[in-house]
Design a protein around this motif. Structure first.
Motif, PDB file in Angstrom:
ATOM      1  N   GLY A 180      -7.540  -0.350 -24.233  1.00 47.89           N
ATOM      2  CA  GLY A 180      -8.548   0.328 -23.432  1.00 47.89           C
ATOM      3  C   GLY A 180      -9.606  -0.606 -22.889  1.00 47.89           C
ATOM      4  N   ALA A 181      -9.874  -1.709 -23.596  1.00 48.43           N
ATOM      5  CA  ALA A 181     -10.893  -2.661 -23.161  1.00 48.43           C
ATOM      6  C   ALA A 181     -10.373  -3.645 -22.121  1.00 48.43           C
ATOM      7  CB  ALA A 181     -11.428  -3.438 -24.371  1.00 48.43           C
ATOM      8  N   ASP A 182      -9.082  -3.610 -21.844  1.00 52.29           N
ATOM      9  CA  ASP A 182      -8.469  -4.550 -20.891  1.00 52.29           C
ATOM     10  C   ASP A 182      -8.259  -3.815 -19.563  1.00 52.29           C
ATOM     11  OD1 ASP A 182      -6.977  -6.378 -19.484  1.00 52.29           O
ATOM     12  OD2 ASP A 182      -5.660  -6.885 -21.163  1.00 52.29           O
ATOM     13  N   ARG A 183      -9.214  -3.934 -18.667  1.00 46.01           N
ATOM     14  CA  ARG A 183      -9.160  -3.172 -17.425  1.00 46.01           C
ATOM     15  C   ARG A 183      -7.978  -3.582 -16.558  1.00 46.01           C
ATOM     16  NH1 ARG A 183     -14.142  -4.138 -19.116  1.00 46.01           N
ATOM     17  NH2 ARG A 183     -15.756  -2.522 -19.054  1.00 46.01           N
ATOM     18  N   ALA A 184      -7.719  -4.867 -16.477  1.00 45.38           N
ATOM     19  CA  ALA A 184      -6.609  -5.336 -15.639  1.00 45.38           C
ATOM     20  C   ALA A 184      -5.280  -4.780 -16.132  1.00 45.38           C
ATOM     21  CB  ALA A 184      -6.574  -6.868 -15.616  1.00 45.38           C
ATOM     22  N   LEU A 185      -5.089  -4.763 -17.438  1.00 47.67           N
ATOM     23  CA  LEU A 185      -3.840  -4.251 -18.005  1.00 47.67           C
ATOM     24  C   LEU A 185      -3.726  -2.749 -17.799  1.00 47.67           C
ATOM     25  CD1 LEU A 185      -1.266  -4.829 -19.625  1.00 47.67           C
ATOM     26  CD2 LEU A 185      -2.601  -4.517 -21.715  1.00 47.67           C
ATOM     27  N   GLY A 186      -4.797  -2.028 -18.061  1.00 52.90           N
ATOM     28  CA  GLY A 186      -4.762  -0.585 -17.874  1.00 52.90           C
ATOM     29  C   GLY A 186      -4.479  -0.179 -16.445  1.00 52.90           C
ATOM     30  N   GLU A 187      -5.085  -0.879 -15.489  1.00 55.82           N
ATOM     31  CA  GLU A 187      -4.843  -0.570 -14.080  1.00 55.82           C
ATOM     32  C   GLU A 187      -3.407  -0.881 -13.681  1.00 55.82           C
ATOM     33  OE1 GLU A 187      -7.853  -2.772 -12.048  1.00 55.82           O
ATOM     34  OE2 GLU A 187      -9.484  -1.625 -12.965  1.00 55.82           O
TER      35      GLU A 187
END
Length: 544
Positions: free
Chosen positions: A22-29
């Protein structure tokens, strides 16, 4: 306990109790971008649970224990019987069991399986990279086994199971199984056609007896192994079970475990075959072609693993600098440190974005996407894994002397960081593989150019880089000697095109300026000061 001489202050809290996904914006997107909307709730729940586990103090402690107590080889039991077993710390088994349960070997038959697994792989690497080796081998064995439908029907349900069964017993009695691999030998290394291990046909069709050795055998505690050996018809792929169907141990003589720089929680062995029973996979003489699907899958895992290591290094560096004060201000608010952190964050996001794009191509499976993978996988394997080590070292430097101390966790990341550039073919092997794709498979270059062309007109520096790349591709004189330079440019243009299309404007702008436009130095922390560096750093911050 208080100190008589001083007060302890200005200390950074440990990065625990947070959601590593959840803290990894690039991965989540990237996950949202590449998955069907109907899958997002299910997959988001899975990855969120894995991310919270990965960010927990308990699992981080297990990782420390598994690395501080590396595997031990037991060649004989107390009575002198040869057993060839590897003992692991209990924490290793706990971690490996959670990795299996998280579906890290179960991508092939699930909707969006490769994207969801790729995201999980990036997250799980941040706990301990060592247990990713058997998970990667097991996942990657499936395409090789599918060249033999009978073998695939027998083994694939075991390999894609989410149940971890650590006992050494016949595979047909187990709810889940793991696979290893043995390709290289002392005299050949990457030149597997120099292998001397001999395969003698037995009376039963498709069965052989192996005699020889493997200099590197990955995950020697596994239930089965794919190996290459010289059959009468040439170099051939074989399946070597660890335990035979009648319960007896196959001849699988572990000579010693490798004493490695990093990846210390995992075992890598030298193994001897002496009348070892094996089953042929594919046709005689077509061993490389049979096993190439496994190699391609593990090369993508090298990219994913490096992206995971980079992300954890950046998370630790940004977390530290967001809490630590020096010279009257937080480190992250000071212009020069902010430049370093933003540069590291750019590299990490570019790696993650590219890795997930390749996973999506596996899920698609169409002709165009397969052609793209043919050139993009070795390109990404070359470049992303090459960038991992300098990034991790720079991240450790952000912590100052604390980053050189084992308790910080950064030294383990530093030791791990060169592995993926060496494993499954070092840099020259990847660059030469890119040349082969360019020279023999024009559809691969066409797929690549169509992919980067989707971003044309969005950034003048990217447009210029594509034009310069085409000029380089048109000049074949001395191309082998400049294969590394060409592969690097292919990777940077592909990363730039993806970020221009999908990343926030400040991220794409900074990447194109520094990686494609020549407005950056060779060291991290040399971005143009006019860029929106604060937003890039904030985007990379892991909110505990």
């Amino acid at each position: 306990m208080g100190w008589r001489t001083h007060t302890v202050s200005n200390q950074v809290p440990p990065l625990v109790g947070y959601d590593a996904f959840g803290a990894d914006r690039a991965l989540g997107e990237a996950v949202e971008r590449h998955l069907e909307p109907g899958l997002l709730d299910e997959v988001g729940g899975e990855l969120g649970a894995l991310g919270r586990a990965s960010g927990s103090a308990q699992l981080q402690e297990w990782a420390v224990q598994a690395n501080e107590s590396p595997p031990r080889l037991r060649t004989h039991d107390r009575y002198g019987h040869r057993i060839d077993e590897v003992d692991f710390h209990p924490a290793w088994h706990r971690l490996l069991g959670k990795g299996v349960a998280a579906g890290l070997t179960a991508a092939w038959n699930r909707p969006g399986g490769h994207v969801r697994r790729a995201a999980a792989f990036v997250v799980w690497t941040q706990v301990d990279a060592g247990n990713l080796c058997p998970l990667s081998m097991t996942h990657a064995a499936v395409p090789a086994l599918r060249t033999d439908p009978e073998l695939a029907a027998e083994w694939e349900p075991r390999l894609t199971s989410v149940i971890y069964d650590r006992e050494l017993r016949p595979a047909h009695l187990k709810a889940g199984a793991l696979f290893g691999m043995g390709m290289t030998e002392k005299q050949g290394g990457s030149d597997v056609r120099a292998n001397t291990t001999a395969a003698r046909p037995l009376a039963e069709d498709g069965t052989y007896e192996l005699t020889g050795h493997k200099w590197f055998c990955s995950a020697p505690m596994s239930d089965g192994f794919l190996v290459l050996a010289q059959a009468p018809g040439g170099l051939t792929c074989f399946l070597v079970p660890r335990v035979l169907e009648d319960g007896t141990r196959n001849v699988f003589l572990l000579q010693r475990l490798k004493d490695k720089l990093g990846n210390r929680s995992n075992a890598s062995a030298e193994v001897e075959f002496d009348g070892t029973w094996a089953r042929r996979v594919g046709e005689e003489g077509r061993g490389v072609r049979t096993i190439i699907g496994m190699v391609a899958a593990t090369r993508l895992d090298c990219v994913l693993g490096s992206a995971g290591l980079m992300r954890q290094a950046v998370a630790q560096a940004v977390h530290h600098c967001a809490h630590r004060e020096a010279f009257g201000a937080k480190l992250a608010d000071q212009p020069l440190m902010r430049n370093v952190l933003a540069d590291l964050a750019l590299e990490s996001e570019a790696a993650t974005t590219l890795a997930l794009r390749l996973a999506a191509a596996y899920d698609d499976g169409g002709e165009q996407e397969r052609a793209l993978l043919r050139i993009a996988v070795p390109t990404a394997k070359y470049w992303v894994t090459k960038r991992c080590a300098p990034l991790v070292v720079e991240a450790a430097e952000c912590l100052g002397g604390n980053g050189y101390v084992e308790e910080s966790g950064l030294p383990r990341l530093v030791r791990e960081s060169p592995l993926n550039s060496i494993w499954e073919g070092a840099g020259n092997v990847q660059a030469l593989d890119v040349l082969r794709a360019l020279q023999r498979e024009p559809q691969a270059l066409n797929a690549y150019l169509q992919e980067v062309g989707r971003a044309r007109g969005a950034d003048h520096r990217l447009d210029a880089a594509i034009k310069n790349l085409l000029t380089e591709l048109a000049d074949l004189d001395g191309i082998e000697g400049r294969a590394r330079r060409l592969t690097e440019r292919l990777a940077l243009v592909l990363q730039g095109s993806l970020l221009v299309r999908f990343a926030p404007p400040e991220v794409a702008d900074a990447f194109c300026a520094s990686r494609l436009g020549g407005d950056g130095g060779s060291a991290f922390g040399t971005l143009p000061h006019t860029l929106d560096l604060a937003s890039i750093v904030e985007r990379a911050r892991p909110m505990a």
